[in-house]
Design an enzyme around this catalytic site. Structure first.
Site, mmCIF file in Angstrom:
data_model
loop_
_atom_site.group_PDB
_atom_site.id
_atom_site.type_symbol
_atom_site.label_atom_id
_atom_site.label_comp_id
_atom_site.label_asym_id
_atom_site.label_seq_id
_atom_site.Cartn_x
_atom_site.Cartn_y
_atom_site.Cartn_z
ATOM 1 C CB SER A 14 -0.946 0.002 1.209
ATOM 2 O OG SER A 14 -0.218 -0.131 2.413
ATOM 3 C CB SER A 147 17.419 -5.362 5.867
ATOM 4 O OG SER A 147 18.126 -4.228 6.344
ATOM 5 C CE1 TYR A 160 13.284 -4.584 9.379
ATOM 6 C CE2 TYR A 160 15.628 -4.135 9.198
ATOM 7 C CZ TYR A 160 14.362 -4.127 8.642
ATOM 8 O OH TYR A 160 14.180 -3.679 7.365
ATOM 9 C CB ALA A 162 17.349 -12.185 14.417
ATOM 10 C CE LYS A 164 13.307 -7.066 6.830
ATOM 11 N NZ LYS A 164 12.297 -7.242 5.768
HETATM 12 P P1 NAP Z 1 6.894 0.692 5.281
HETATM 13 O O1 NAP Z 1 6.765 2.001 4.576
HETATM 14 O O2 NAP Z 1 6.784 0.643 6.767
HETATM 15 O O3 NAP Z 1 5.879 -0.350 4.621
HETATM 16 C C1 NAP Z 1 5.765 -1.661 5.090
HETATM 17 C C2 NAP Z 1 4.460 -2.229 4.595
HETATM 18 O O4 NAP Z 1 4.275 -3.558 5.143
HETATM 19 C C3 NAP Z 1 3.253 -1.407 5.028
HETATM 20 O O5 NAP Z 1 2.347 -1.309 3.963
HETATM 21 C C4 NAP Z 1 2.704 -2.255 6.179
HETATM 22 O O6 NAP Z 1 1.362 -2.054 6.446
HETATM 23 C C5 NAP Z 1 2.960 -3.649 5.660
HETATM 24 N N1 NAP Z 1 2.816 -4.627 6.732
HETATM 25 C C6 NAP Z 1 3.354 -4.598 7.966
HETATM 26 N N2 NAP Z 1 2.982 -5.671 8.667
HETATM 27 C C7 NAP Z 1 2.176 -6.409 7.847
HETATM 28 C C8 NAP Z 1 1.452 -7.627 8.014
HETATM 29 N N3 NAP Z 1 1.485 -8.315 9.164
HETATM 30 N N4 NAP Z 1 0.716 -8.080 6.968
HETATM 31 C C9 NAP Z 1 0.660 -7.401 5.805
HETATM 32 N N5 NAP Z 1 1.316 -6.233 5.611
HETATM 33 C C10 NAP Z 1 2.064 -5.745 6.619
HETATM 34 O O7 NAP Z 1 8.294 0.003 4.949
HETATM 35 P P2 NAP Z 1 9.273 0.105 3.678
HETATM 36 O O8 NAP Z 1 10.382 1.009 4.055
HETATM 37 O O9 NAP Z 1 8.516 0.334 2.419
HETATM 38 O O10 NAP Z 1 9.878 -1.374 3.723
HETATM 39 C C11 NAP Z 1 9.419 -2.437 2.891
HETATM 40 C C12 NAP Z 1 10.309 -3.646 3.143
HETATM 41 O O11 NAP Z 1 11.674 -3.312 2.901
HETATM 42 C C13 NAP Z 1 10.267 -4.123 4.612
HETATM 43 O O12 NAP Z 1 10.342 -5.533 4.652
HETATM 44 C C14 NAP Z 1 11.511 -3.530 5.207
HETATM 45 O O13 NAP Z 1 11.969 -4.254 6.313
HETATM 46 C C15 NAP Z 1 12.460 -3.596 4.028
HETATM 47 N N6 NAP Z 1 13.582 -2.673 4.092
HETATM 48 C C16 NAP Z 1 13.377 -1.334 4.151
HETATM 49 C C17 NAP Z 1 14.481 -0.492 4.203
HETATM 50 C C18 NAP Z 1 14.359 1.003 4.266
HETATM 51 O O14 NAP Z 1 15.387 1.664 4.419
HETATM 52 N N7 NAP Z 1 13.170 1.589 4.133
HETATM 53 C C19 NAP Z 1 15.777 -1.024 4.191
HETATM 54 C C20 NAP Z 1 15.931 -2.398 4.135
HETATM 55 C C21 NAP Z 1 14.829 -3.222 4.067
HETATM 56 P P3 NAP Z 1 0.939 -1.003 7.637
HETATM 57 O O15 NAP Z 1 0.780 0.286 6.970
HETATM 58 O O16 NAP Z 1 -0.327 -1.520 8.170
HETATM 59 O O17 NAP Z 1 2.029 -1.009 8.667
#
Ligand code: NAP
Length: 252
Positions: A14, A147, A160, A162, A164
């Site tokens: 989303s 990550s 987190y 662990a 990833k």
């Molecule tokens: P974000 O903006 O927080 O988006 C995460 C999404 O996952 C949100 O839409 C969230 O929904 C959804 N979500 C959380 N728990 C869920 C569940 N139980 N069931 C279904 N959906 C769920 O994060 P992002 O930065 O885009 O990150 C996306 C992925 O990349 C994650 O796995 C994150 O760990 C990884 N990542 C991000 C970064 C970074 O720097 N941003 C770096 C490395 C890895 P809600 O709105 O309801 O919370």
């Protein structure tokens, strides 16, 4: 579904990186199922609908599917709904993830449990629900968003990191299990990407992080989405069990 179009399911799509992946896969001609989570605090349904509009603007189909990926029944129902609406799932992108940052000594055990449950068990639940269909059809792409902290660790992120790092073991093991069946299993390891997740980090800490990145800036969601699109493509057919870093050089 068009005759030669592939169906992709992207979890947590989303907003942020998941939304960018959904739109990027649509650009490559995939029909896309946008998973979202019902939250009291925000209107994810409306955000998912906006992503679906962006996907449809690429002349492909989109549906939004609500499910908490930690709920196995909900995940199985989501997969059935997607396959009824769009056709068999050819590409799974496990992107949904959360942080609950505290040093280990202060980490509430329930924050350990929840992060492992969403980031690792949630990905397992989704893989389990789609992998048989992929192996039966002889083609599939499973891509998980890990990550950089899986590789280097991070202060205040034992849970987190662990989760990833666990995703990498999961990815490599499943890659071996399905390698003869036309299904590749890979992970993308983003560094620091500008999304709501990183916007939650205090400004001075962000400045310190950026100072450590050789390319001198955070990445954008599209940088991760481009890597996912490559791994999802036919061109990546001989790549499996790989961890593709997208991190501006912060970890080599
Ligand atoms: P974000 O903006 O927080 O988006 C995460 C999404 O996952 C949100 O839409 C969230 O929904 C959804 N979500 C959380 N728990 C869920 C569940 N139980 N069931 C279904 N959906 C769920 O994060 P992002 O930065 O885009 O990150 C996306 C992925 O990349 C994650 O796995 C994150 O760990 C990884 N990542 C991000 C970064 C970074 O720097 N941003 C770096 C490395 C890895 P809600 O709105 O309801 O919370």
């Amino acid at each position: 579904m068009g005759d030669d179009r592939r169906v992709a399911l992207v979890t947590g799509a989303s907003r942020g990186i998941g939304a960018a992946i959904a739109v990027r896969l649509a650009r490559d001609g995939c029909d896309v199922a946008i998973n979202w989570l019902r939250e009291k605090a925000r209107d994810n349904e409306a955000e998912a609908a906006t992503v679906a509009e962006q996907v449809r603007a690429m002349d492909v189909d989109a549906i939004c599917v609500e499910a908490d990926i930690t709920d196995r029944d909900a995940v199985n129902a989501m997969v059935r709904r997607v396959e009824e609406a769009l056709g068999p799932i050819a590409v799974l992108v496990s992107n949904a993830g959360i942080t609950r940052d505290r040093t280990l000594r202060k980490l509430p055990p329930e924050d350990w449990d929840r992060v492992l449950e969403v980031n690792l068990t949630g990905a397992f639940n989704c893989m389990r629900a789609v992998v048989d269909g992929m192996t039966e059809r002889g083609w599939g792409r499973i891509i998980s968003i890990s990550s950089v902290v899986a590789l280097m660790g991070n202060f205040g992120q034992t849970n987190y990191a662990a989760s990833k790092a666990g995703l990498l073991g999961l990815t490599k093991s499943l890659a071996r299990e399905v390698a003869l069946k036309g299904v590749t299993v890979n992970a993308v390891a983003p560094g620091f990407i500008a999304t709501e997740m990183t916007a939650a980090i205090p400004h001075d800490v962000t400045e310190q992080i950026v100072a450590t990145i050789p390319m001198g800036a955070m990445g954008e969601p599209i940088d991760v989405a481009n890597a996912v699109a490559f791994l999802a493509s036919d061109e990546a057919r001989y790549i499996t069990g790989h961890v593709l870093s997208v991190n501006g050089g912060v970890w080599m």
